[in-house]
Design an enzyme around this catalytic site. Structure first.
Site, PDB file in Angstrom:
ATOM      1  CE  LYS A  80      -1.720   1.962   3.599  1.00  0.00           C
ATOM      2  NZ  LYS A  80      -2.441   2.278   4.846  1.00  0.00           N
ATOM      3  CG  ASP A  91      -7.344   3.685   2.730  1.00  0.00           C
ATOM      4  OD1 ASP A  91      -8.273   3.282   1.995  1.00  0.00           O
ATOM      5  OD2 ASP A  91      -7.318   4.822   3.215  1.00  0.00           O
TER       6      ASP A  91
END
Length: 224
Positions: free
Chosen positions: A129, A147
């Site tokens: 991420k 997220d």
């Protein structure tokens, strides 16, 4: 990251309509972390794990004034980094990671942040991420950073149902029209942060409610 309730995946036409609507509302969405260069963006994203962007920005204001480069960050040392970011969750471990990744950037990358996923993920505290955020925001690569907000929105709406962040990312790369890929994760994150909230989504003011498969839709609160 908890698995959301399974819904039927939207078709490509609906997905395109959703991103066209996002684009119509905000053609150039921006992330909310403060940074001055690729290095400070990387550090900010590392620090943002399990912390709010607002909280990170407050802590990094002074940190980035003192250490806007890997060399300056190493010169600060772990103890001072720790002191500067102590208002952020998990700050001790994050301070060690920031110090260590700064050392590696100096030793292996000439003090520069590499525009390469594998090289980024090899740094302490940097996962997929974080790498995707840096590649997208600074290097303008059409990556999708999943997220908790994006994961929730993708599952609730039916845009990209998936049990894991990687599942959602994989489906989204097929669902999002190419012309919207660069900004797709920003739109979805901001939508989840401010409208499609975890406890009570504000469906009555959602700009993509016409296509969203989430049920039952949250009604307009009494008195509004």
């Amino acid at each position: 990251m908890a698995t959301a309730k399974k819904v039927k995946k939207l078709g490509r036409a609906d997905a395109e309509a959703i991103f066209a609507r996002f684009h119509q509302i905000e053609p150039e969405p921006k992330g909310e972390l403060d940074y001055v260069n690729a290095f400070t963006l990387l550090v900010a994203v590392v620090l943002s794990a399990q912390a709010t962007d607002v909280g990170v920005n407050k802590a990094t204001k002074r940190l980035f004034e003192l250490a806007p480069t890997p060399a300056a960050m190493v010169a600060l040392g772990i103890e001072q980094i720790t002191e500067l970011i102590k208002t952020i969750g998990l700050y001790r471990g994050k301070a060690k990671n920031v110090f260590a990744l700064s050392q590696i950037l100096i030793e292996k990358h000439g003090g520069e942040v590499p525009p390469d996923r594998a090289a980024l993920e090899a740094l302490p505290g940097v996962g997929r991420k974080t790498a995707n955020v840096v590649l997208n925001i600074y290097f303008k690569q059409p990556t999708i950073a999943v997220d908790t907000h994006l994961f929730r929105v993708s599952n609730r709406t039916g845009l990209a149902p998936g049990k894991t962040p990687l599942d959602v990312e994989t489906v989204l790369t097929k669902q999002v029209p190419e012309r919207f890929m660069l900004h797709a994760h920003h739109w979805l994150i901001l939508h989840g942060r401010y409208i499609c909230k975890a406890r009570k989504p504000e469906c009555w003011r959602c700009p993509i409610a016409d296509w969203c498969r989430f049920e039952p839709k949250t009604p307009l609160p009494m008195g509004r």
